[in-house]
Write a protein that holds these residues in place. Structure first.
Motif, PDB file in Angstrom:
ATOM      1  N   CYS A   1      71.571  29.730  46.854  1.00 44.92           N
ATOM      2  CA  CYS A   1      71.612  29.259  48.231  1.00 44.92           C
ATOM      3  C   CYS A   1      72.484  28.012  48.325  1.00 44.92           C
ATOM      4  O   CYS A   1      72.453  27.154  47.435  1.00 44.92           O
ATOM      5  N   VAL A   2      73.237  27.922  49.394  1.00 47.80           N
ATOM      6  CA  VAL A   2      73.920  26.681  49.760  1.00 47.80           C
ATOM      7  C   VAL A   2      73.134  26.093  50.921  1.00 47.80           C
ATOM      8  O   VAL A   2      73.030  26.707  51.989  1.00 47.80           O
ATOM      9  N   LEU A   3      72.559  24.919  50.708  1.00 41.06           N
ATOM     10  CA  LEU A   3      71.654  24.334  51.683  1.00 41.06           C
ATOM     11  C   LEU A   3      72.388  23.606  52.795  1.00 41.06           C
ATOM     12  O   LEU A   3      73.528  23.165  52.631  1.00 41.06           O
ATOM     13  N   GLU A   4      71.697  23.474  53.906  1.00 46.73           N
ATOM     14  CA  GLU A   4      72.138  22.591  54.978  1.00 46.73           C
ATOM     15  C   GLU A   4      71.806  21.147  54.573  1.00 46.73           C
ATOM     16  O   GLU A   4      71.060  20.934  53.622  1.00 46.73           O
ATOM     17  N   PRO A   5      72.356  20.143  55.248  1.00 46.18           N
ATOM     18  CA  PRO A   5      72.066  18.763  54.851  1.00 46.18           C
ATOM     19  C   PRO A   5      70.562  18.462  54.899  1.00 46.18           C
ATOM     20  O   PRO A   5      69.892  18.744  55.883  1.00 46.18           O
ATOM     21  N   ARG A   6      70.047  17.898  53.792  1.00 44.30           N
ATOM     22  CA  ARG A   6      68.648  17.480  53.736  1.00 44.30           C
ATOM     23  C   ARG A   6      68.581  16.164  52.972  1.00 44.30           C
ATOM     24  O   ARG A   6      69.101  16.057  51.860  1.00 44.30           O
ATOM     25  N   ASP A   7      67.891  15.184  53.544  1.00 47.23           N
ATOM     26  CA  ASP A   7      67.799  13.875  52.902  1.00 47.23           C
ATOM     27  C   ASP A   7      67.170  13.950  51.520  1.00 47.23           C
ATOM     28  O   ASP A   7      67.549  13.203  50.615  1.00 47.23           O
ATOM     29  N   VAL A   8      66.212  14.864  51.339  1.00 42.91           N
ATOM     30  CA  VAL A   8      65.481  14.912  50.080  1.00 42.91           C
ATOM     31  C   VAL A   8      66.392  15.243  48.904  1.00 42.91           C
ATOM     32  O   VAL A   8      66.119  14.871  47.758  1.00 42.91           O
ATOM     33  N   TYR A   9      67.523  15.910  49.173  1.00 37.06           N
ATOM     34  CA  TYR A   9      68.431  16.318  48.109  1.00 37.06           C
ATOM     35  C   TYR A   9      69.709  15.473  48.062  1.00 37.06           C
ATOM     36  O   TYR A   9      70.688  15.861  47.427  1.00 37.06           O
ATOM     37  N   ARG A  10      69.726  14.334  48.723  1.00 34.56           N
ATOM     38  CA  ARG A  10      70.970  13.584  48.856  1.00 34.56           C
ATOM     39  C   ARG A  10      71.479  13.013  47.532  1.00 34.56           C
ATOM     40  O   ARG A  10      72.668  12.703  47.423  1.00 34.56           O
ATOM     41  N   ASP A  11      70.589  12.877  46.517  1.00 33.85           N
ATOM     42  CA  ASP A  11      71.011  12.246  45.258  1.00 33.85           C
ATOM     43  C   ASP A  11      70.745  13.126  44.041  1.00 33.85           C
ATOM     44  O   ASP A  11      70.632  12.633  42.926  1.00 33.85           O
ATOM     45  N   THR A  12      70.709  14.431  44.248  1.00 39.32           N
ATOM     46  CA  THR A  12      70.393  15.332  43.130  1.00 39.32           C
ATOM     47  C   THR A  12      71.604  15.702  42.297  1.00 39.32           C
ATOM     48  O   THR A  12      71.452  16.208  41.182  1.00 39.32           O
ATOM     49  N   GLY A  13      72.802  15.520  42.826  1.00 39.32           N
ATOM     50  CA  GLY A  13      73.970  16.136  42.230  1.00 39.32           C
ATOM     51  C   GLY A  13      74.171  17.508  42.845  1.00 39.32           C
ATOM     52  O   GLY A  13      73.471  17.891  43.793  1.00 39.32           O
ATOM     53  N   PRO A  14      75.102  18.305  42.333  1.00 38.35           N
ATOM     54  CA  PRO A  14      75.428  19.579  42.983  1.00 38.35           C
ATOM     55  C   PRO A  14      74.298  20.606  42.965  1.00 38.35           C
ATOM     56  O   PRO A  14      74.224  21.446  43.853  1.00 38.35           O
ATOM     57  N   ILE A  15      73.436  20.559  41.961  1.00 40.07           N
ATOM     58  CA  ILE A  15      72.275  21.452  41.947  1.00 40.07           C
ATOM     59  C   ILE A  15      71.110  20.699  42.580  1.00 40.07           C
ATOM     60  O   ILE A  15      70.592  19.733  42.019  1.00 40.07           O
ATOM     61  N   ALA A  16      70.716  21.131  43.772  1.00 44.31           N
ATOM     62  CA  ALA A  16      69.599  20.479  44.463  1.00 44.31           C
ATOM     63  C   ALA A  16      68.270  20.856  43.841  1.00 44.31           C
ATOM     64  O   ALA A  16      67.391  20.015  43.672  1.00 44.31           O
ATOM     65  N   ALA A  17      68.119  22.138  43.514  1.00 40.92           N
ATOM     66  CA  ALA A  17      66.834  22.604  42.996  1.00 40.92           C
ATOM     67  C   ALA A  17      67.018  23.858  42.161  1.00 40.92           C
ATOM     68  O   ALA A  17      67.890  24.684  42.434  1.00 40.92           O
ATOM     69  N   ILE A  18      66.178  23.969  41.143  1.00 38.72           N
ATOM     70  CA  ILE A  18      66.001  25.203  40.385  1.00 38.72           C
ATOM     71  C   ILE A  18      64.740  25.838  40.958  1.00 38.72           C
ATOM     72  O   ILE A  18      63.651  25.257  40.880  1.00 38.72           O
ATOM     73  N   VAL A  19      64.890  26.998  41.572  1.00 39.05           N
ATOM     74  CA  VAL A  19      63.815  27.590  42.369  1.00 39.05           C
ATOM     75  C   VAL A  19      63.277  28.839  41.667  1.00 39.05           C
ATOM     76  O   VAL A  19      64.049  29.698  41.227  1.00 39.05           O
TER      77      VAL A  19
END
Length: 233
Positions: A112-130
């Protein structure tokens, strides 16, 4: 305890092509040898001392089912167009009308390519491993103890963990049935034997995926998710 996630392992028929795709998607570099290691920087460094990298390994068979694990990529202007130019294709996994974009890499691995979310602003290119999990609470309990990551949110349908340092991606669990095994986490221990025994005590079980005699240990968490504990030597 000394156990940290060092890479997401992706199985591919053409590991070089899929590795190049993920390097382009993440803005990292692909280093192709017997596998294709994708990480920041121009030099081959394994494991990366900071980020969770991507290792694309060759397998003979093509993907046949929706993966149990996928990556969420943090918002970046133009990223959807960029990954489509790299070979990504839209995919319908029953997501309905959502604000993010669901795609698949050139061998069909969902992400998934996410929409802007503050929670992921400092994760780097991988926001989450789901991870799809039949019970996110059970998964969060096991993985929080296994890798000493901090629970950020835990409900019956969703759980999120992150390293205590507040760096890097989240590890998230969604209530959903399990799926295919083209992606999994690889963990690097300071002492393989001690960490494997500790994981078994937490509820992990040995898993045979046809690996044969290998220097690492293949386990499954209590929800059935396969993962590997590597040999630190």
């Amino acid at each position: 305890m000394g156990l940290r996630p060092v890479m997401v392992n992706i199985k591919a028929v053409d590991h070089v092509a899929v590795g190049r795709f993920w390097a382009g998607a993440l803005g990292w570099t692909a280093h192709s040898r017997s596998t294709t290691w994708v990480a920041p920087g121009d030099e081959f460094v394994w494991p990366d001392p900071v980020v969770i990298g991507v290792d694309v390994v060759p397998v003979p068979g093509a993907k046949t089912a929706k993966n149990q694990v996928h990556l969420d990529l943090a918002y970046e202007k133009g990223l959807v167009d960029r990954v489509r130019d790299l070979g990504a294709t839209p995919v319908d996994i029953g997501q309905g009308d959502v604000p993010w974009t669901v795609l698949a890499d050139p061998e069909g691995n969902e992400f998934c390519v996410l929409e802007p979310r503050d929670v992921y602003r400092d994760t780097g290119p991988i926001a989450a491993i789901v991870v799809d999990s039949p019970d996110p609470r059970v998964s969060a309990r096991f993985w929080g103890a296994a890798i000493d990551w901090t629970p950020r949110q835990v409900t019956g349908d969703f759980a999120a963990l992150r390293a205590g340092s507040g760096d890097g991606p989240f590890l998230e669990f969604l209530r959903a049935p399990g799926g295919g095994d083209r992606l999994h986490l690889d963990l690097l221990p300071t002492d393989e034997h001690a960490e494997v025994e500790r994981l078994r005590a937490l509820g992990a079980t040995d898993l045979d995926v046809g690996q044969g005699a290998v220097p690492w240990t293949v386990l499954a968490d209590p929800a059935g998710l396969g993962f590997c504990v590597l040999n630190p030597e």
